[in-house]
Design a protein around this motif. Structure first.
Motif, PDB file in Angstrom:
ATOM      1  N   LYS A 184       0.847  -1.203   0.000  1.00 34.87           N
ATOM      2  CA  LYS A 184       0.000   0.000   0.000  1.00 34.87           C
ATOM      3  C   LYS A 184       0.881   1.252   0.000  1.00 34.87           C
ATOM      4  CE  LYS A 184      -3.764  -2.112   2.535  1.00 34.87           C
ATOM      5  NZ  LYS A 184      -4.499  -2.158   3.777  1.00 34.87           N
ATOM      6  N   PRO A 185       0.343   2.373  -0.540  1.00 32.46           N
ATOM      7  CA  PRO A 185       1.133   3.614  -0.558  1.00 32.46           C
ATOM      8  C   PRO A 185       1.615   4.004   0.841  1.00 32.46           C
ATOM      9  CG  PRO A 185      -0.858   3.868  -1.867  1.00 32.46           C
ATOM     10  CD  PRO A 185      -0.957   2.534  -1.202  1.00 32.46           C
ATOM     11  N   GLY A 186       0.783   3.723   1.841  1.00 31.24           N
ATOM     12  CA  GLY A 186       1.162   4.066   3.219  1.00 31.24           C
ATOM     13  C   GLY A 186       2.433   3.344   3.638  1.00 31.24           C
ATOM     14  N   ARG A 187       2.530   2.072   3.259  1.00 27.28           N
ATOM     15  CA  ARG A 187       3.721   1.303   3.632  1.00 27.28           C
ATOM     16  C   ARG A 187       4.943   1.786   2.867  1.00 27.28           C
ATOM     17  NH1 ARG A 187       2.653  -4.922   5.279  1.00 27.28           N
ATOM     18  NH2 ARG A 187       4.791  -4.786   6.021  1.00 27.28           N
ATOM     19  N   LEU A 188       4.693   2.195   1.615  1.00 30.20           N
ATOM     20  CA  LEU A 188       5.794   2.753   0.824  1.00 30.20           C
ATOM     21  C   LEU A 188       6.283   4.055   1.456  1.00 30.20           C
ATOM     22  CD1 LEU A 188       4.913   2.406  -2.957  1.00 30.20           C
ATOM     23  CD2 LEU A 188       6.859   1.475  -1.739  1.00 30.20           C
TER      24      LEU A 188
END
Lengths: 409, 230
Positions: free
Chosen positions: A309-313
């Motif tokens: 997910k973008p959040g993890r990136l």
């Protein structure tokens, strides 16, 4: 090691030169911050100690209202027994009683208005550095001898010297006329012109006789080993005061508000400069991380297509920044502490600053004070701003679409 | 049970002044355990269809259902979760993470899935052996040939046994022997684990392995035939 940590660490070293340049900027600013903050702490410590040692002490017991309106009749009753009791109760010799009055000191040739302090000759050297600053003659010895110690500038102004007599004129506690003739037995030189011009010490019992004090005085001065000790001792001293008298304990910052204000003003201007330095470093990190994110757009597209997910990136980018920031923080703090410690041992002298230093009651050579606080404050702030600088590049990842990102080469 | 269902999908790209219809009212249904080849000339729409099925690209209209869930209306986060749990991707250009070794690349998805470290290690070593990369676990992508990189990409896609594998030209950079080995592996996974495979290709060798061949042209399905797989 966790793969995400490994990935973050290795990502940092894809462009080693860029990473070292950014880390180098952090290290440089951190070394500078540790050094400057340590110098500041050292200077403030010296300013406070020197000022308080000369005269004020860490605390003073006074009659309520005396600090703001120094009237002769606002006294501490039985001041000598009170000081004695406090010394006994707190198992310390660094407590001394004083009386103070304004009067006219006249030599054969001239007269000047001065502050006349009645002191306990035995205990005054424990609370004040003036007895140790005698440049000619000796300090007071007898409790009630008609002797006086004056500053070098006053001696010069009065055109007098050791062994000569001075006439003191003033008002007693009851408003009556007070007068005495005393012999100059010592001349001190503190280096602070105001003090050397305006202050004279006479024995406290003589002071009480001359100014009709009836056993009272105006201050019980307390000196402690450090500001922290003073803070801890304050409530105990307050509790030990007679309950039926209207007495208060004032800390050094209440007694010397100008000193505190000078320190605060200096801190404000210094922190403004530090703020600029930190912001410059933050922009350097922002630039590095933004470039790093932009050049990895294709790769981010891949990992997003794999299910990241973008959040993890974003967290990955933050982790990379945190690693770089931590390197800058640790290297900067360690190198800064070592660099500054050398000056702590050997001192630092800035040519041409002697006069300014003297104005603030500082010696010409400054010794920075390396403490945990001075070592970690600057680097921690840089680290925090470094992380803040990475928020924007991390947030940009939320706008990324896997297919579009994978099209970027 | 239906693994993938696309209903009346349309997708138009703008290229300069021209609108290109990448998907033109495409409807297709693929059963669980299917082994499907999408065949089309370049620009025929096979990659766009594959991306739509994988939730990488959102169609302009129509519906996409994967594992009985409608995905064309899902958020980015939901799509990421779906891909992580259900879909394995093999891309034409390998798309490995350059700073990770072969084994770390394979383990990466499992790490994100929260698979324990020991299990990750065991599974990744086993799958790398299966694709013939034993002994190359510690090499980074730059230290491997194109074929080896593609096999790492395949290992990464299938290591966590996804229900659906989407492969875009998986044999494009492989020699015929390696391509055959890879297709044999896909076939085995398809047979033994009932994994659904959808492969976009114009490689005749690959098409021979498919149970179903869908031909596309200008964004439309022009042919859809069942065949005996090799």
């Amino acid at each position: 090691m966790n793969i995400v940590l490994r990935l973050a660490w290795r990502n940092l070293w894809r462009q080693p030169r860029r990473t070292w340049l950014t880390t180098g900027a952090m290290v440089f600013s951190n070394v500078l911050l540790v050094f400057m903050i340590s110098i500041q702490f050292g200077m403030y410590g010296l300013m406070i100690d020197n000022t308080l040692q000369i005269f004020t002490g860490h605390m003073q017991v006074q009659a309520k209202g005396f600090k703001d309106d120094q009237k002769m009749r606002q006294t501490v009753p039985d001041v000598i027994p009170l000081a004695s009791r406090l010394r006994e109760e707190f198992q310390t010799e660094t407590i001394a009683a004083r009386g103070m009055a304004f009067g006219l000191a006249s030599s054969e040739k001239r007269s000047f208005g001065i502050g006349i302090y009645g002191v306990e000759p035995q205990f005054e050297p424990r609370v004040s550095s003036i007895p140790g600053l005698i440049s000619d003659g000796r300090y007071l010895l007898d409790d009630d001898a008609a002797e006086i110690v004056i500053g070098s500038v006053l001696a010069r102004n009065l055109r007098t010297s050791k062994g000569n007599e001075l006439t003191l004129l003033g008002s007693g506690k009851d408003g009556s006329f007070a007068a005495a003739v005393v012999t100059i037995i010592g001349i001190f030189e503190s280096g602070v012109p105001d003090i050397d011009r305006n202050i004279a010490h006479i024995p406290l019992r003589l002071f009480q006789d001359v100014f009709y004090m009836d056993g009272s005085g105006h201050q019980v001065v307390v000196m402690t080993s450090s500001l922290g000790d003073a803070e801890r001792l304050h409530p105990d001293i307050s509790a030990a005061l007679p309950v039926d008298e209207d007495l208060v304990v004032h800390d050094w910052d209440a007694l010397q508000p100008g000193l505190k204000q000078a320190i605060q003003a200096d801190m404000s201007s210094a922190f403004f400069m530090y703020g600029i330095l930190v912001i410059l470093v933050a922009f350097s990190v922002l630039n590095t991380q933004l470039m790093s994110v932009l050049e990895r757009t294709h790769e981010f597209g891949i990992v997003m297509s794999l299910g990241l997910k973008p959040g993890r990136l974003g967290r990955l980018v933050m982790l990379e920044t945190a690693m770089m920031g931590a390197m800058g923080m640790i290297l900067g703090a360690v190198l800064g502490a070592i660099f500054t410690y050398w000056f702590t041992v050997n001192g630092l002298s800035i040519p041409g600053m002697e006069e300014m230093a003297a104005m603030f009651n500082l010696p010409a050579r400054i010794y920075p004070q390396v403490t945990v606080l001075s070592t970690i404050t600057g680097p921690s702030v840089v680290f925090l701003f470094t992380l803040l600088a990475a928020v924007y590049p991390a947030l940009r990842l939320h706008r990324l679409h896997p297919v579009e990102a994978m099209r970027v080469n | 049970m239906t693994a993938v269902r696309c209903v009346d999908l349309c997708k138009t790209y703008r290229q300069g002044d021209q609108d290109i219809k990448a998907l033109d009212h495409v409807s297709v249904e693929i059963e669980e355990g299917g082994f499907v080849c999408l065949s089309a000339p370049s620009g025929g729409g096979k990659t766009t269809l594959l991306n739509a099925i994988g939730g990488l690209d959102i169609p302009d209209s129509g519906e996409v259902w994967v594992a009985e869930q409608r995905i064309d209306q899902m958020s980015k986060g939901e799509l990421a979760d779906l891909r992580l749990a259900n879909i394995g991707f093999v891309f034409q250009a390998y798309n490995l993470i350059p700073v990770l070794t072969a084994q770390e690349n394979v383990e990466f998805v499992m790490q994100v899935q929260g698979v324990p470290a020991t299990q990750r290690r065991e599974q990744s070593l086993a799958i790398l052996e299966e694709v013939g990369l034993q002994g190359l676990e510690d090499r980074r992508p730059a230290e491997m040939s194109g074929g080896q990189q593609q096999r790492v990409a395949v290992a990464r896609a299938i290591v966590s046994r996804p229900a659906l594998v989407l492969a875009d030209e998986p044999t494009a950079n492989l020699d015929s022997k390696t391509a055959d080995e890879l297709m044999a592996l896909f076939t085995e996974l398809n047979r033994h684990h009932n994994t659904t495979f959808i492969l976009a290709t114009h490689d005749q060798r690959v098409m021979r392995y498919a149970k179903r061949l869908i031909r596309m042209l200008d964004g439309r399905i022009v042919d859809d035939i069942e065949q005996d797989a090799a």
